[in-house]
Enzyme design. Structure first.
Site, PDB file in Angstrom:
ATOM      1  N   ARG A 180      -8.809   5.079  10.157  1.00 51.53           N
ATOM      2  CA  ARG A 180      -8.633   3.760  10.731  1.00 51.53           C
ATOM      3  C   ARG A 180      -9.909   3.257  11.390  1.00 51.53           C
ATOM      4  O   ARG A 180     -10.028   2.077  11.680  1.00 51.53           O
ATOM      5  CB  ARG A 180      -7.567   3.847  11.838  1.00 51.53           C
ATOM      6  CG  ARG A 180      -6.237   3.323  11.433  1.00 51.53           C
ATOM      7  CD  ARG A 180      -5.302   3.349  12.643  1.00 51.53           C
ATOM      8  NE  ARG A 180      -4.219   2.385  12.523  1.00 51.53           N
ATOM      9  CZ  ARG A 180      -3.387   2.299  11.508  1.00 51.53           C
ATOM     10  NH1 ARG A 180      -3.529   3.072  10.470  1.00 51.53           N
ATOM     11  NH2 ARG A 180      -2.428   1.414  11.489  1.00 51.53           N
ATOM     12  N   ARG A 202      -1.792  -8.781  13.972  1.00 48.28           N
ATOM     13  CA  ARG A 202      -2.000  -7.488  13.319  1.00 48.28           C
ATOM     14  C   ARG A 202      -3.055  -7.581  12.216  1.00 48.28           C
ATOM     15  O   ARG A 202      -3.844  -6.668  12.033  1.00 48.28           O
ATOM     16  CB  ARG A 202      -0.675  -6.965  12.744  1.00 48.28           C
ATOM     17  CG  ARG A 202       0.300  -6.525  13.830  1.00 48.28           C
ATOM     18  CD  ARG A 202       1.325  -5.538  13.303  1.00 48.28           C
ATOM     19  NE  ARG A 202       2.195  -6.075  12.277  1.00 48.28           N
ATOM     20  CZ  ARG A 202       3.305  -6.788  12.509  1.00 48.28           C
ATOM     21  NH1 ARG A 202       3.664  -7.062  13.751  1.00 48.28           N
ATOM     22  NH2 ARG A 202       4.047  -7.209  11.519  1.00 48.28           N
ATOM     23  N   ARG A 222      12.714  -9.690  12.280  1.00 53.04           N
ATOM     24  CA  ARG A 222      12.322  -8.753  13.337  1.00 53.04           C
ATOM     25  C   ARG A 222      11.372  -9.441  14.295  1.00 53.04           C
ATOM     26  O   ARG A 222      10.569 -10.280  13.889  1.00 53.04           O
ATOM     27  CB  ARG A 222      11.589  -7.548  12.731  1.00 53.04           C
ATOM     28  CG  ARG A 222      12.507  -6.567  12.059  1.00 53.04           C
ATOM     29  CD  ARG A 222      11.676  -5.335  11.676  1.00 53.04           C
ATOM     30  NE  ARG A 222      12.456  -4.425  10.870  1.00 53.04           N
ATOM     31  CZ  ARG A 222      11.998  -3.772   9.806  1.00 53.04           C
ATOM     32  NH1 ARG A 222      10.754  -3.939   9.425  1.00 53.04           N
ATOM     33  NH2 ARG A 222      12.767  -2.954   9.144  1.00 53.04           N
ATOM     34  N   ARG A 243      10.119 -12.312   5.770  1.00 49.28           N
ATOM     35  CA  ARG A 243      11.020 -11.165   5.646  1.00 49.28           C
ATOM     36  C   ARG A 243      12.187 -11.280   6.640  1.00 49.28           C
ATOM     37  O   ARG A 243      11.997 -11.679   7.788  1.00 49.28           O
ATOM     38  CB  ARG A 243      10.196  -9.912   5.953  1.00 49.28           C
ATOM     39  CG  ARG A 243      10.917  -8.617   5.751  1.00 49.28           C
ATOM     40  CD  ARG A 243       9.931  -7.507   5.583  1.00 49.28           C
ATOM     41  NE  ARG A 243       9.163  -7.233   6.808  1.00 49.28           N
ATOM     42  CZ  ARG A 243       8.173  -6.348   6.860  1.00 49.28           C
ATOM     43  NH1 ARG A 243       7.812  -5.679   5.792  1.00 49.28           N
ATOM     44  NH2 ARG A 243       7.527  -6.141   7.991  1.00 49.28           N
ATOM     45  N   LYS A 284       0.808  -1.216   0.000  1.00 48.17           N
ATOM     46  CA  LYS A 284       0.000   0.000   0.000  1.00 48.17           C
ATOM     47  C   LYS A 284       0.845   1.271   0.000  1.00 48.17           C
ATOM     48  O   LYS A 284       0.564   2.198  -0.772  1.00 48.17           O
ATOM     49  CB  LYS A 284      -0.899  -0.050   1.230  1.00 48.17           C
ATOM     50  CG  LYS A 284      -1.790   1.123   1.438  1.00 48.17           C
ATOM     51  CD  LYS A 284      -2.776   0.794   2.546  1.00 48.17           C
ATOM     52  CE  LYS A 284      -2.097   0.412   3.859  1.00 48.17           C
ATOM     53  NZ  LYS A 284      -1.718   1.571   4.676  1.00 48.17           N
TER      54      LYS A 284
END
Ligand SMILES: [Zn+2]
Length: 223
Positions: free
Chosen positions: A96, A176, A165, A133, A20
């Site tokens: 949001r 999330r 991470r 990732r 995005k």
């Protein structure tokens, strides 16, 4: 772009890992308008020393979520004549919540949003993108388990360690994604009811996805 006299007012919605941010920036460049995430807006207004901007920065510095009324204050400051949202924009990561969407309509007043785009990428794909990732601890170069650095998880650019991470684990990403869906489904309904929502397939090469986005904007908005 021929004859782009009035930059569009767009909102781009999408899961983390849907690409995005990158696409919002490209759209903004294409329509010669501004790409703004809420973080950018907070920083810009804080740097200008506006009341809401400084207030927002205090929450961010403390690691807290910025409350709705302060977010809206920042948006209003950004929409003021000469502010960064004065004409067209591509909003990224805002609104949001439904109350924020309602408030955004209120402050936009006579020149409302032109289009809200949901950049749709299935959750398995974003899960794979984010959970796969791996990031250099030093220079932050991003790799993927399918595209590792050339030797043994040391960074090709700076030689430091490349690792996952803490907040990129599958469980953290799942959490999330669930939060995103809980917050965003009502916003999509809100915009769908107003005839503003279009869904764009976000799967594929970046250029391909970008072409789909431009086509949708050109089809729906008089630019
Ligand atoms: Zn590095």
């Amino acid at each position: 772009m021929a004859n782009c006299s009035k930059p569009p007012r767009l909102v781009l919605l999408g899961k983390q890992g849907a690409g995005k941010g990158t696409q919002a920036k490209r759209l903004a460049d294409h329509y010669t308008t501004v790409h703004l995430s809420t973080g950018d807006m907070f920083r810009a207004q804080a740097a200008q020393g506006t009341a809401f901007g400084l207030e927002a920065r205090r929450y961010m510095d403390a690691g807290d979520l910025v409350p709705d009324e302060i977010v809206m204050g920042v948006i209003e400051e950004c929409l003021a004549p000469g502010g960064p949202l004065g004409d067209g924009f591509v909003l990224d990561g805002f609104p949001r919540t439904v109350p924020q969407a309602v408030d955004l309509d209120r402050v936009l007043g006579a020149r409302p949003l032109d289009l809200v785009i949901d950049l749709e990428v299935p959750r398995e794909i974003v899960l794979d993108r984010i959970a796969g990732r791996r990031v250099c601890v030093s220079c932050q170069t991003v790799y993927h388990i399918n595209m590792p650095p050339s030797h043994n998880w040391t960074c090709d650019k700076c030689g430091n360690e490349v690792r996952q991470r803490d907040d990129d684990t599958e469980e953290a990403v799942e959490r999330r994604l669930q939060l995103y869906e809980r917050e965003t489904v009502p916003i999509m309904d809100y915009y769908r009811e107003r005839g503003l929502l279009v869904v764009v397939d976000g799967v594929g090469e970046g250029d391909e996805v970008f072409e789909r986005l431009v086509k949708v904007v050109n089809d729906h908005v008089q630019v």
